[in-house]
Design a protein around this motif. Structure first.
Motif, short mmCIF file in Angstrom:
data_model
loop_
_atom_site.label_atom_id
_atom_site.label_comp_id
_atom_site.label_asym_id
_atom_site.label_seq_id
_atom_site.Cartn_x
_atom_site.Cartn_y
_atom_site.Cartn_z
N THR B 134 25.36 40.82 35.39
CA THR B 134 24.20 39.93 35.41
C THR B 134 24.27 38.90 36.54
O THR B 134 23.63 37.87 36.49
N GLY B 135 25.09 39.21 37.54
CA GLY B 135 25.10 38.36 38.72
C GLY B 135 25.99 37.14 38.61
O GLY B 135 25.87 36.20 39.39
N ARG B 136 26.86 37.12 37.63
CA ARG B 136 27.73 35.95 37.43
C ARG B 136 29.19 36.32 37.65
O ARG B 136 30.09 35.77 37.01
N ALA B 137 29.41 37.24 38.56
CA ALA B 137 30.78 37.72 38.79
C ALA B 137 31.71 36.60 39.23
O ALA B 137 32.89 36.57 38.85
N ALA B 138 31.17 35.67 40.01
CA ALA B 138 32.03 34.60 40.52
C ALA B 138 32.66 33.80 39.39
O ALA B 138 33.76 33.25 39.53
N GLU B 139 31.97 33.77 38.26
CA GLU B 139 32.50 32.99 37.13
C GLU B 139 33.72 33.65 36.49
O GLU B 139 34.48 32.98 35.79
N SER B 158 40.12 48.10 37.22
CA SER B 158 38.77 48.56 37.56
C SER B 158 37.75 47.46 37.28
O SER B 158 36.77 47.31 38.00
N ALA B 159 38.00 46.66 36.23
CA ALA B 159 37.10 45.54 35.96
C ALA B 159 37.17 44.51 37.09
O ALA B 159 36.13 44.01 37.55
N LEU B 160 38.37 44.23 37.55
CA LEU B 160 38.53 43.27 38.66
C LEU B 160 37.88 43.80 39.94
O LEU B 160 37.20 43.07 40.66
N ALA B 161 38.06 45.09 40.19
CA ALA B 161 37.47 45.67 41.39
C ALA B 161 35.95 45.55 41.36
O ALA B 161 35.32 45.23 42.38
N GLY B 162 35.38 45.79 40.20
CA GLY B 162 33.92 45.67 40.07
C GLY B 162 33.46 44.24 40.36
O GLY B 162 32.41 44.03 40.99
N ALA B 163 34.24 43.27 39.91
CA ALA B 163 33.87 41.87 40.17
C ALA B 163 34.00 41.53 41.65
O ALA B 163 33.14 40.86 42.23
N TYR B 164 35.09 42.00 42.27
CA TYR B 164 35.24 41.78 43.71
C TYR B 164 34.06 42.38 44.47
O TYR B 164 33.52 41.77 45.40
N ALA B 165 33.68 43.58 44.09
CA ALA B 165 32.55 44.21 44.76
C ALA B 165 31.28 43.38 44.60
O ALA B 165 30.52 43.18 45.55
N ALA B 166 31.09 42.86 43.41
CA ALA B 166 29.87 42.10 43.14
C ALA B 166 29.81 40.81 43.94
O ALA B 166 28.72 40.32 44.25
N SER B 371 23.54 42.41 47.13
CA SER B 371 24.56 43.11 46.36
C SER B 371 24.10 43.30 44.93
O SER B 371 23.20 42.66 44.46
N ARG B 372 24.76 44.19 44.28
CA ARG B 372 24.47 44.38 42.88
C ARG B 372 25.74 44.91 42.24
O ARG B 372 26.59 45.49 42.90
N ALA B 373 25.85 44.65 40.99
CA ALA B 373 26.99 45.20 40.29
C ALA B 373 26.87 46.70 40.30
O ALA B 373 25.79 47.25 40.11
N VAL B 374 27.95 47.37 40.57
CA VAL B 374 27.92 48.83 40.55
C VAL B 374 27.92 49.27 39.10
O VAL B 374 28.90 49.16 38.40
N SER B 375 26.80 49.66 38.67
CA SER B 375 26.68 50.04 37.27
C SER B 375 25.90 51.33 37.21
O SER B 375 24.77 51.38 37.65
#
Lengths: 424, 379
Positions: B134-139, B158-166, B371-375
């Motif tokens: 939802t666009g709050r990866a930085a948090e 994999s969760a961390l990688a997704g956040a880095y990507a976001a 950018s967008r979360a890879v989902s």
């Protein structure tokens, strides 16, 4: 019995651990990540059950490995290990029957260096080896395992509640549940949702690897056989193409890879390793168990000992479990002998016997009088009620008494007619 | 549900003539996994065996994500909606709702699951993944870094990688994705294929490196040839570098297997441009019907993809604007803003476009490419 990872083992762990307040995550989940154990696990690498028994004419050993999946993996090796010797727990020789499959699920199997078979093994008659020492079936069959999973879960829930309520656990690890709790535990085991017991696995189908092999191929060390099964990853450098042919026309056996799964007796790896531990802890231990070399198997007897104490208390009496007489004066070692036996997780078969009627017959005869022939091949046929026999031995020291109310599978399986398991 | 950049497919179609070369990206060692066809047969067997039993939702969601089978999504969500009696069931419902992009409700379920005694580790991980989506990866980057340090493994990495990507840390993300792959010890092709898909999406949709992305999608498809979203993404890259024949063949396979609407729409657009306008129009009309049917059942899950469709061959800017707004309300990602801005411009709403553009940077706290979360969405 890994297919019950989400049934028996997990239900045991959750029912008990949950009420003890130590419920823990198995693996972290993420909403869009395919990271759950359910999804990550390859069911084609998951052995459901292992069966092994002698044919009535005393000439063949029958072997069945059920796999949780519908089809075998094209990247794994499926192996029966048949150890043999003249004395109980003293095997001196090993024969491996190793199979692999291609993407079309065509089978290729080696019985040591004695025989070889390749082709479509999914017809009921299976495929006969080039040297006629081996017959192989590989395909979908009705799953012969039967178990009142819901009833057992309910019974364990009662026990867990009693533990949470302060049931005293003795020095050996056996809880004092009391008569009322004990009666309720065993009563719940015999029912499903309060009614007659039902088989949780009714109608299940599984991929089955079925082998009938001449006994003289596998009893080279003696007439006492110890059977276990494994699933292995081929070595990284193994060529996918058929290896070079030997002079007798049988291709050289592939090198066996590292094990990622193993099964011997029913409910040992899944039922006895850390049911009170957080799921991630017991899961890691189970992984270690699956990958351990036989020389490392004894290290798991400590884990098993801890669980045996819990089972021993289910009938309200501590100290009446099978094998507990071994150390009557040392409570902390009360379960050591049985744990040691169970950690050597192999199905024992007396190949001198042609009748196979009793689960754990070889082990029971040895416990009664070491060196005595059982007069029964023991092993495990598709018709044995292994759950009742095993749990009853753990609870009260007899092969009956802690029944789950389900005495046979919904389908009729054969012990004489290849491929033994009923068609789906 | 596979995500796509605003108007991406249609833009690349328009720029066929200036397609990029097919430089290979770095792909890791091969993985010894069960063939995709066998793995799918076994997945279906397990779904059939479990009937409506516990954990079948996970398997149904996997089927939806990988194969574009939205009937499985329907069944998974229906089952999850009916089961909320304990922490585990609430978490499952949260996962299902998250897959439908019902993020606010999913977060409420996570809170309820915590109250019901669900493991803090599980609830924390699920909450983090929803915040990333939802666009709050930085948090949550710090939390996920700590988690990966504390318990390194496929799930945490994999969760961390997704956040880095976001948050635009693409090299870090790729490095952690590779580490996550190294943590896997299974012969199931699904998690491997997913990670390659995620890396491909990141490089193509966010980092602007289509050659590297193509190598990743190719790897995902070696592991799982039936992976619908990876096929559609790869087809788009093939279109961009002018290999229309391969793209058409690929999309036809996806459409035959799943009726996936984005594949249908792109295929229709390709046919329309390559001398078969009648067939192209039919396919686009079919894509429209399919999108609308899916929107009726899972409005948030398909709002972004349908908006892109209506900005492209669907040719209905008003509908695109409506859907883009709906999507933006659910998650304030860069991509959601970019899509809404484009829809605003396409529908003649220049003032709204300006306001959204001004808000975009403030909301997401990041400069740089959309950018967008890879989902893989509900996929």
């Amino acid at each position: 019995m890994n297919r019950l990872r989400f049934a028996t083992r997990r239900l045991v762990a959750m029912a008990v651990a949950g009420s003890l307040g130590v419920l823990a995550a198995s693996v972290t989940h993420a909403s869009d990540h395919l990271d759950t154990p359910t999804v990550i696990a390859d069911p084609a690498a998951d052995i459901g059950d292992l069966f092994a028994w002698t044919s009535p004419d005393g000439r063949r050993l029958n072997l069945v490995m059920t796999i949780v999946a519908h089809q075998f993996s094209d990247r794994l090796q499926y192996v029966f290990h048949v150890d043999s010797g003249a004395r109980f727990r003293k095997t001196t020789a090993t024969t491996s029957i190793a199979c692999r499959f291609d993407a079309a699920n065509l089978a290729e199997c080696w019985a040591g260096d004695a025989d070889y078979v390749r082709g479509d093994a999914s017809k009921p008659a299976g495929l006969e080896g080039r040297n006629r020492r081996l017959r192989v079936f590989a395909g979908l069959r009705d799953d012969p395992f039967f178990n009142n999973v819901k009833g057992v879960r309910a019974g364990l829930g009662v026990a867990a509640a009693a533990l949470q309520g302060g049931a005293v656990v003795d020095a050996a690890g056996c809880p004092a549940f009391g008569d009322a709790t004990s009666r309720e535990v065993l009563d719940r085991w015999r029912h499903t949702d309060g009614g007659p017991a039902t088989n949780f696995l009714a109608g299940w189908t599984s991929a089955a690897l079925v082998v009938a092999i001449d006994l003289d191929v596998v009893d080279t060390g003696g007439k006492l056989l110890a059977v276990w099964a494994s699933v292995r990853k081929p070595p990284a450098d193994e060529s996918p193409v058929a290896p070079r042919a030997k002079t007798d026309g049988i291709p050289a056996r592939p090198t066996l890879g590292e094990p990622i799964e193993r099964v011997g007796r029913a409910l040992t790896g899944n039922g006895l390793l850390g049911p009170l531990a957080p799921n991630d802890v017991s899961g890691r231990r189970k992984e270690e168990y699956n990958r351990a070399a036989p020389s490392d198997w004894p290290q798991f007897s400590t884990d098993i000992q801890q669980t045996l104490g819990l089972y021993d208390g289910f009938d309200g009496r501590c100290g009446n479990q099978w094998y507990v007489d071994a150390y009557p004066e040392l409570p902390t070692l009360r379960y050591a002998a049985l744990a040691n036996l169970l950690a050597d997780d192999r199905l024992w078969i007396d190949a001198r016997a042609t009748a196979c009627t009793r689960y754990l017959a070889v082990e029971l005869a040895e416990a009664e009088r070491p060196g005595t022939a059982a007069g029964d091949c023991g092993g495990r046929t598709p018709s044995y009620d292994v759950i009742d026999a095993f749990r009853s031995l753990l609870v009260g020291g007899n092969t009956t008494g802690a029944d789950d109310g389900v005495e046979h599978d919904d389908r009729a399986h054969s012990t004489v007619e290849f491929p033994f398991l009923a068609a789906p | 549900m596979r995500s796509g950049g605003p108007g991406r497919a249609w833009l690349v179609l328009a720029s066929v003539a200036c397609g990029a070369g097919n430089a290979a990206g770095a792909v890791d060692r091969p993985h010894a996994t069960t063939s995709g066809a066998i793995a799918i047969a076994n997945l279906d067997h397990e779904i059939a065996r479990r009937q409506d039993g516990a954990e079948v939702e996970e398997l149904l969601l996997a089927r939806a994500r990988f194969l574009g089978d939205y009937e499985s999504l329907d069944r998974a969500t229906a089952l999850a909606e009916g089961r909320f009696g304990n922490g585990g069931e609430l978490l499952q419902r949260a996962r299902s709702r998250s897959a439908e992009h019902r993020f606010a409700e999913a977060l409420a379920d996570v809170v309820a699951a915590e109250r019901a005694g669900a493991s803090p580790e599980e609830t924390g991980a699920l909450r983090a993944s929803i915040l990333v989506a939802t666009g709050r990866a930085a948090e949550v980057v710090a939390q996920l870094e700590a988690g990966a340090g504390r318990r390194p493994g496929f799930a945490s990495r994999s969760a961390l990688a997704g956040a880095y990507a976001a948050v635009g840390r693409f090299d870090d993300a790729d490095r952690v994705y590779v580490a996550a792959l190294g943590d896997l010890d299974t012969t199931s092709p699904f998690p491997y294929a997913w990670v390659y898909f995620a890396r491909g999406s990141m490089w193509s949709e966010q980092a602007g490196d289509p050659a590297r992305a193509e190598a990743m999608y190719t790897q995902a498809l070696i592991l799982l040839p039936e992976f619908a979203a990876a096929n559609v993404h790869l087809a788009e890259l093939e279109v961009a570098r002018g290999d229309l024949a391969s793209a058409v063949a690929r999309l036809e396979r996806v459409v035959a297997a799943s009726g996936e609407p984005e594949a249908l729409a792109l295929l229709g657009a390709l046919h329309a441009r390559t001398g078969d306008p009648v067939r192209g129009r039919l396919e686009i009309a079919r894509a429209r019907r399919r999108f609308e049917a899916l929107l009726a059942r899972h409005p948030l899950a398909f709002a972004d993809h349908a908006a892109e469709f209506y900005l492209g061959p669907g040719a209905d800017a008003e509908r695109a604007w409506s859907l883009a707004c709906q999507n933006l309300a659910g998650r304030q990602t860069d991509r959601a803003f970019a899509l809404a801005i484009e829809a605003a411009r396409a529908s003649g709403r220049s003032r709204e476009a300006s306001v959204l553009a001004a808000r975009m940077g403030r909301a997401t706290g990041r400069q740089g490419p959309a950018s967008r979360a890879v989902s893989p969405g509900p996929r």
